[in-house]
Design an enzyme around this catalytic site. Structure first.
Site, PDB file in Angstrom:
ATOM      1  N   SER A  64     128.889  54.319  27.850  1.00 14.10           N
ATOM      2  CA  SER A  64     128.635  54.502  26.425  1.00 14.10           C
ATOM      3  C   SER A  64     129.952  54.562  25.954  1.00 14.10           C
ATOM      4  CB  SER A  64     127.787  55.451  25.840  1.00 14.10           C
ATOM      5  OG  SER A  64     126.540  55.189  26.331  1.00 14.10           O
ATOM      6  N   SER A  65     130.835  53.962  26.259  1.00 13.16           N
ATOM      7  CA  SER A  65     132.267  53.960  25.500  1.00 13.16           C
ATOM      8  C   SER A  65     131.954  53.546  23.904  1.00 13.16           C
ATOM      9  CB  SER A  65     133.393  53.585  26.214  1.00 13.16           C
ATOM     10  OG  SER A  65     132.923  52.085  26.678  1.00 13.16           O
ATOM     11  N   GLY A 102     133.795  50.149  29.757  1.00 12.04           N
ATOM     12  CA  GLY A 102     133.252  48.793  30.449  1.00 12.04           C
ATOM     13  C   GLY A 102     132.690  49.521  31.723  1.00 12.04           C
ATOM     14  N   ASP A 109     122.312  54.377  23.499  1.00 10.95           N
ATOM     15  CA  ASP A 109     123.532  54.961  23.859  1.00 10.95           C
ATOM     16  C   ASP A 109     123.569  55.871  22.573  1.00 10.95           C
ATOM     17  OD1 ASP A 109     123.288  53.706  26.032  1.00 10.95           O
ATOM     18  OD2 ASP A 109     124.605  52.247  25.618  1.00 10.95           O
ATOM     19  N   ASP A 126     114.746  50.710  26.242  1.00 12.23           N
ATOM     20  CA  ASP A 126     114.967  50.983  24.804  1.00 12.23           C
ATOM     21  C   ASP A 126     114.713  49.784  23.956  1.00 12.23           C
ATOM     22  OD1 ASP A 126     117.294  49.638  25.210  1.00 12.23           O
ATOM     23  OD2 ASP A 126     118.851  50.937  24.196  1.00 12.23           O
ATOM     24  N   ARG A 150     127.529  59.096  27.610  1.00  7.36           N
ATOM     25  CA  ARG A 150     126.204  59.521  28.001  1.00  7.36           C
ATOM     26  C   ARG A 150     126.088  58.754  29.581  1.00  7.36           C
ATOM     27  NH1 ARG A 150     125.114  55.133  29.772  1.00  7.36           N
ATOM     28  NH2 ARG A 150     124.407  53.358  28.956  1.00  7.36           N
ATOM     29  N   GLY A 187     129.671  51.257  31.935  1.00  5.64           N
ATOM     30  CA  GLY A 187     127.925  51.699  31.632  1.00  5.64           C
ATOM     31  C   GLY A 187     127.796  53.143  31.229  1.00  5.64           C
TER      32      GLY A 187
HETATM   33  C1  GLA Z   1     123.192  49.318  27.270  1.00  9.51           C
HETATM   34  C2  GLA Z   1     122.801  49.246  26.017  1.00  9.51           C
HETATM   35  C3  GLA Z   1     121.618  50.095  25.686  1.00  9.51           C
HETATM   36  C4  GLA Z   1     120.627  49.961  26.894  1.00  9.51           C
HETATM   37  C5  GLA Z   1     121.298  49.764  28.307  1.00  9.51           C
HETATM   38  C6  GLA Z   1     120.316  49.485  29.290  1.00  9.51           C
HETATM   39  O1  GLA Z   1     123.932  50.391  27.684  1.00  9.51           O
HETATM   40  O2  GLA Z   1     123.819  49.394  25.088  1.00  9.51           O
HETATM   41  O3  GLA Z   1     120.916  49.750  24.726  1.00  9.51           O
HETATM   42  O4  GLA Z   1     119.855  48.663  26.623  1.00  9.51           O
HETATM   43  O5  GLA Z   1     122.234  48.908  28.261  1.00  9.51           O
HETATM   44  O6  GLA Z   1     119.666  50.448  29.471  1.00  9.51           O
END
Ligand code: GLA
Length: 366
Positions: free
Chosen positions: A111-112, A107, A152, A21, A12, A109
């Site tokens: 959502s791996s 790594g 995520d 969140d 994502r 950001g």
């Molecule tokens: C990471 C966490 C999420 C969220 C984001 C920041 O991706 O896994 O739960 O807190 O950081 O928005």
């Protein structure tokens, strides 16, 4: 050979709404066409084995591994903690062989780890709604040592093609915001790689909890509540969350109205807030945002995800950003479906039985 399952979960990109969140706020992530595939074949026996191209030697874990943070935190390599937590949480009792492959940069950001968890849950035979799958995956990450929120896995399971997912974390309700055809989403890597365990992510969660003792959940607070906080650091953290939630609604409304200029401006404001009030940006990411915002046809850009490096998301006219110009990686991403067939209702994860393929795989762990 027993049952074999193969599940692909998308990564994502978060358009707006970071660090909201775990504060009962709101966010607008988008499931994307980069993803992680997990295949799992039940073979019997007392162990599960997983292979990845990053760790070709594979990992082997007992099926009766304890759901105990002290046991899980001792596992190496670190991504095996996620597997251990998921096996324990799902009461997997049959040994087997798994393979993981991904097109999501680890790594970054994007959502791996959540994509890995959602795909793994499905490959182990878990069925459920987007929400129940997301809760399970969040728990697995929490037990493996990172206090992540639920955004995520909820985006990975609840995404919808052509749409952003408007998530209200106070009740986990999902809404869908169409992304206009004339908008292109580009993700650019800053070149700064990080693992959340080694960042100040947990410190930010704790700071927000400290502020919430005085004003209640920050995602439900307003600016007058923030002004009442005496500690200047907590006031800044809280101000980010409160203003970020407002921007989420503004971006959702602007996208709905096809007003990409306004949506882009809110993204840039969001970046400033993450950098100055929440202090999760880096000089490299700030420079990248400034550079890309200066391009013709770019409506706005911001840090996406937890921060501390990773990627920038850009809202632009189609073709305004050339991914080839970015040596650390850049992707034009397409808003995609999540794994849940009926994300906001009672539907189940889309799990297809499939024979196991070659042991080509990559580890997750964001
Ligand atoms: C990471 C966490 C999420 C969220 C984001 C920041 O991706 O896994 O739960 O807190 O950081 O928005």
């Amino acid at each position: 050979m027993g049952v074999a399952r193969r599940v692909t979960a998308p990564g994502r990109v978060n358009l707006i709404g970071d660090h909201t969140d775990y504060n009962q706020g709101v966010a607008l992530p988008v499931a994307i066409d980069l993803g992680t595939t997990v295949e799992f074949t039940e073979t019997g026996g007392s162990h599960v084995t997983f292979f990845s191209t990053l760790y070709p030697q594979g990992i082997a874990l007992p099926v009766d591994i304890a759901l105990d943070p002290s046991v899980l935190s001792a596992l190496q390599p670190p991504w095996s903690r996620l597997v251990g937590a998921m096996i324990a949480l799902t009461h997997t009792r049959t040994g087997g062989v798994g393979r993981i492959e991904t097109t999501i940069p680890v790594g970054a950001g994007l959502s791996s780890s959540a994509a890995f968890m959602v795909a793994l849950a499905g490959a182990l035979g878990v069925e459920g709604t987007a929400r129940s799958i997301a809760r399970l995956c969040q728990q697995a990450e929490n037990f493996s040592g990172v206090p992540v929120g639920i955004m995520d896995p909820l985006a990975c399971s609840g995404g919808r093609a052509g749409h952003g997912v408007l998530i209200d974390f106070s009740d986990l309700s999902l809404g869908y915001v169409p992304i206009p055809d004339e908008a292109e989403l580009v993700v650019i890597h800053s070149g700064v790689h990080r693992t959340l365990r080694f960042t100040e992510y947990a410190a930010r969660v704790a700071e927000c909890e400290a502020a919430a003792v005085t004003v209640g959940p920050l995602g439900l607070a307003d600016e007058s509540d923030v002004d009442g906080l005496r500690d200047p650091l907590l006031r800044r953290r809280a101000r980010h969350v409160v203003t970020e939630c407002r921007r989420v609604h503004q971006v959702a409304a602007a996208l709905g109205a096809g007003d990409l200029g306004t949506a882009g401006e809110r993204l840039v404001e969001g970046h400033r807030s993450l950098a100055e009030d929440f202090e999760v940006s880096t000089p490299e990411v700030d420079a990248l945002v400034a550079e890309v915002c200066a391009l013709d046809g770019v409506h706005g850009a911001r840090l996406t995800g937890a921060g501390f490096g990773g990627c920038v998301v850009v809202l632009a006219q189609p073709g305004a950003v050339d991914p080839a110009d970015y040596p650390d990686g850049a992707w034009v991403v397409t808003p995609s479906d999540g794994t849940a067939t009926d994300p906001d209702g009672t539907g189940t994860l889309d799990v297809s039985g499939a024979p196991a393929g070659t042991p080509e795989a990559v580890a997750a762990g964001d």
